[in-house]
Design a protein around this motif. Structure first.
Motif: not given
Length: 833
Positions: A478, A481, A484-485, A488, A511-512, A515, A518-519, A527, A531
């Motif tokens: 986590q 995250d 990543v924000k 972006r 970033a991709d 992300d 993480s997912r 998701t 992506m």
């Protein structure tokens, strides 16, 4: 700041009052509790938050049964004791309070300060408003009275006809002493008599005193809460006001407990926070700004500060086509910094670049830019209300200040500050890995290092990836995250520089990748697949290779094993950088799930050989992979040994995710070797995995718990655990994991005598394994179980025949069949065929 008439800027006091219901209720409560006791309600909030408007609303709310007066310290003259007392005397006097003794004492003080003036109606304060003083001066008209208290008291006997009133004046001991007092003592006596007269009037009608803008009197408090005694007279006056309520507005909480701890029992502090979004929108709509996009933009930019909203309204009124902009921001910063010492403003501008800061960062920035970096300056800065304290010595500045302050810095200076702050966070992260206690979340320094590296324009995609890997080890997936924000946000509005032009594609891929990984840890395979629609891109860079591996792993979870395998193999063959061991691990992993245990173990050993000693996480992953292989080969003793080795690798570097997955695997292993211990271990694993939010791992833990409860004969608990497992596995889209749970749930149905449902579920699980191209060893186990209980079908037999050639176990197939039969006996012994 635009040049324009200033009078209209105060119009906020005439606009509709919004929100603040909690503060209004608190004021009502204080009014109900007024008694013969000292009480101060301290309304605290940053500049522009609406304290003055709130005080106005509170005064309007005060019932007629109370007298009320206001002291506005924003007016320089009212910061002087004699002027402030004069204003309050006039306001309360107009509401029926008799200030006989105060008026005499004030006249003595006035004459002491202005000895050149004759005491008469023209020169003496309150001469026209004080019945006693006016009559005394009438009798003394034309006489050179030099203001002695004794002379004025003697004249009272002839001027005042009311016996009781005259006696109170003539016998007052304070009035008798005035002539012998020094000027300072005389001022104290005047405050005392004002408080005495007001307290006496409260016996018939209580009062409320509103004091605004305390910080105007004490703009720069000393460390520890003390000041240069500029507020001593006010503190002394309010400390004597019994029988009423004082409402005092200030930017910082009243620091008077530094002088006397008893103030803590007298002062009730309440915070004025930003307006909530609905109130902001209502305010703008009431003022004529009705466009929804415009309303939302202004409301969000305001951070709930009414001063900002009113500036935006004024700007709109003067030019409807122009939104609040740089001029508004400049007025905001001037409002916030109105009482900040000039030599502190510059370092605040530099600190505004950091999202949070502590004493160490303050000193580093101060030394770098040759600014004061001593402890006194630090304590002064952090005493301001716009510096919000965080746990354990950290601070952040108000959101509106940050934007406005940074406008004062050139792009070059901002980049330099970002670079300095990035190094600070990286050094802090290094100290934390050696056990130093920082007082911040373990992953925060690495996120902040990435953020400042981007804005310093000196961080590469590979460095971003390494910081993310360290953050995952320190506190879980986590933590990424936030990175990543931040990335972006940077990519959405990059600077127009060579760095952005050259590095932006790689940063976007980073970033991709973060992300997607993480997912994937959360089990959100769908998701990640969305992506990564194209997986034939070059895999030469570390970021590109890891993004491809994440997309392939998502497809493996979703059951697209062949597609995933081809991607794994390509990265393993074509990539020669840091991601190659991870690619080798993935290839070995999928080979094992497809039944090639021998090939998987050989490749795992090869990958282990190319890992450096410090790559403890990937080494732990390889050991855990081999543990899983032995577990699916039903060799539980070897599996336990490899699980312990994997845990040792993870624990050496504090790998949070790895250690959490160890708990899952231990619960799964114990379900076959010690079901009672498995139930307890599964409970502990659930807590850990819920914290991480990994749905596929949660589903696996529930499956282990269900198997253990089934072996213990607790069928109802087993059924509940299977239901929870299915929910989590379906949410993650983990088809093969759901099929594995269904295989064992079929044994539960068999225990209940539901033979037809058992056969259907076994057949469904075998079909899913074939569709996902995984677990041929479990397909043969399903066939063996069906044979033992007389539920075999031609389709199951055909599936087992297709699965056997795919198996390449360690050892012989016969040994695997024997161990499989022993495991099936745990569930099927005693069940009639």
């Amino acid at each position: 700041m635009p040049i324009r008439p200033r009078y209209r800027r105060v119009s906020a006091l005439q606009r509709q009052f919004f929100n603040r219901e909690g503060l209004l209720a608190l004021y009502d409560e204080e009014l109900r509790e007024i008694s013969d006791r000292l009480r101060i309600l301290n309304v605290v909030g940053v500049g522009g938050i609406g304290k003055s408007r709130l005080l106005q609303e509170l005064r309007n709310r005060t019932p007629d049964t109370c007298r009320a007066a206001r002291l506005d310290l924003q007016l320089p003259t009212l910061r002087q004791q004699e002027d402030a007392l004069a204003v309050l005397r006039m306001e309360f006097g107009a509401q029926g309070v008799q200030f006989d003794r105060f008026d005499i004492a004030y006249a003595v003080l006035w004459q002491r300060v202005h000895p050149q003036l004759q005491m008469d109606r023209k020169n003496t304060p309150f001469a026209e408003d004080s019945e006693v003083l006016s009559k005394i001066l009438d009798d003394a008209m034309g006489l050179p009275v030099f203001g002695t208290a004794a002379g004025l008291v003697r004249l009272t006997g002839r001027a005042v006809s009311n016996r009781q009133r005259r006696r109170r004046i003539e016998s007052d001991p304070t009035l008798q002493e005035l002539d012998s007092l020094s000027n300072a003592e005389l001022g104290n006596a005047v405050s005392y008599l004002f408080a005495e007269e007001l307290r006496r009037s409260a016996e018939e009608r209580p009062y409320v005193l509103f004091v605004d803008a305390y910080e105007a009197m004490v703009p720069t408090p000393l460390p520890g809460g003390r000041s240069y005694a500029s507020d001593a007279w006010l503190r002394d006056l309010l400390g004597q006001l019994h029988g009423g309520l004082t409402v005092l507005a200030s930017r910082e909480p009243l620091p008077w407990a530094a002088y006397d701890k008893e103030w803590e029992t007298v002062i009730r502090e309440t915070r004025v926070d930003g307006l909530p979004m609905p109130a902001r929108l209502d305010l703008l709509a009431q003022a004529g700004i009705t466009g929804v996009p415009e309303q939302r933009t202004i409301a969000e930019a305001s951070a709930g500060v009414p001063f900002y909203l009113h500036l935006a309204v004024d700007t709109h009124a003067q030019n409807p086509d122009r939104a609040a902009g740089p001029g508004t921001a400049e007025e905001i910063v001037q409002r916030f910094l109105q009482h900040v010492a000039p030599d502190e403003v510059r370092i605040l501008e530099l600190l505004s670049v950091a999202r949070t800061f502590d004493l160490g960062m303050f000193r580093v920035i101060g030394r770098t830019f040759d600014l004061p970096a001593n402890l006194l300056t630090w304590e002064s800065l952090t005493a301001y209300s716009f510096a919000y304290p965080l746990p354990r010595g950290w601070y952040r500045l108000h959101q509106l200040m940050i934007t406005a302050l940074q406008r004062h810095l050139s792009p070059g200076v901002k980049r330099h500050v970002h670079a300095v702050v990035r190094r600070y966070w990286e050094e802090l992260a290094d100290r934390m890995e050696t056990g130093a206690d920082s007082g911040v979340a373990r992953s925060s320094p690495l996120r902040e290092a990435v953020y400042h590296g981007l804005h310093a324009e000196d961080i590469s995609p590979e460095q971003i990836q390494r910081h993310a890997d360290r953050a995952v080890m320190m506190s879980g997936r986590q933590a990424v995250d936030g990175m990543v924000k931040d990335i972006r946000d940077f990519v959405a509005s990059p600077p127009r520089t060579a760095y952005a032009t050259e590095a932006l594609p790689g940063i976007r891929d980073a970033a991709d990748c973060l992300d997607a990984e993480s997912r994937l840890e959360l089990g959100d395979a769908a998701t990640v697949i969305a992506m990564t629609p194209a997986l034939d891109m070059p895999v030469g860079s570390v970021v590109a290779a890891r993004l491809a591996l994440a997309g392939a792993n998502a497809r493996r979870i979703a059951g697209e094993s062949s597609h995933a395998a081809s991607i794994f193999e390509r990265v393993w063959a074509e990539h020669g950088g840091e991601a190659r061991p991870s690619a080798g691990l993935c290839v070995a992993d999928i080979r094992m799930w497809q039944g090639d245990f021998a090939g998987a173990f050989a490749l795992a050993e090869e990958v282990h050989g190319i890992c450096s000693p410090h790559e403890r996480v990937i080494r732990g992953d390889l050991k855990r992979l081999m543990h899983l292989g032995h577990r699916f080969l039903m060799d539980f003793d070897r599996a336990a040994g490899l699980l312990a080795q994997a845990e040792e690798e993870y624990r050496a570097v504090g790998a949070v995710v790895g250690l959490a997955n160890i708990r899952t695997n231990r619960a799964e292993l114990l379900a076959f070797t010690d079901p009672r211990a498995a139930v307890e271990e599964a409970g502990a694993a659930l807590e850990v995995q819920r914290d991480l939010g990994a749905q596929h791992e949660i589903g696996k833990v529930y499956t282990a718990m269900a198997i253990a409860q089934l072996r213990l004969g607790r069928l109802e608990r087993s059924e509940a655990a299977f239901r929870n497992a299915n929910t989590a596995l379906d949410q993650a889209g983990y088809r093969s994991g759901r099929a594995r749970a269904d295989m064992f749930r079929a044994f539960l149905l068999l225990r209940r005598g539901e033979r037809e449902a058992t056969r259907d579920l076994l057949l469904h699980a075998a079909r899913e394994f074939e569709t996902c191209q995984v677990y041929p060893s479990l397909i043969t186990a399903i066939h063996g179980a069906a044979e033992r209980v007389g539920l075999v079908t031609p389709e199951l037999t055909a599936a087992a025949d297709r699965a056997r050639p795919l198996l390449r176990p360690l050892g012989t197939v016969e040994d695997l069949d024997r161990r499989t039969d022993e495991v099936l006996s745990m569930f099927l012994d005693g069940v009639a065929p």
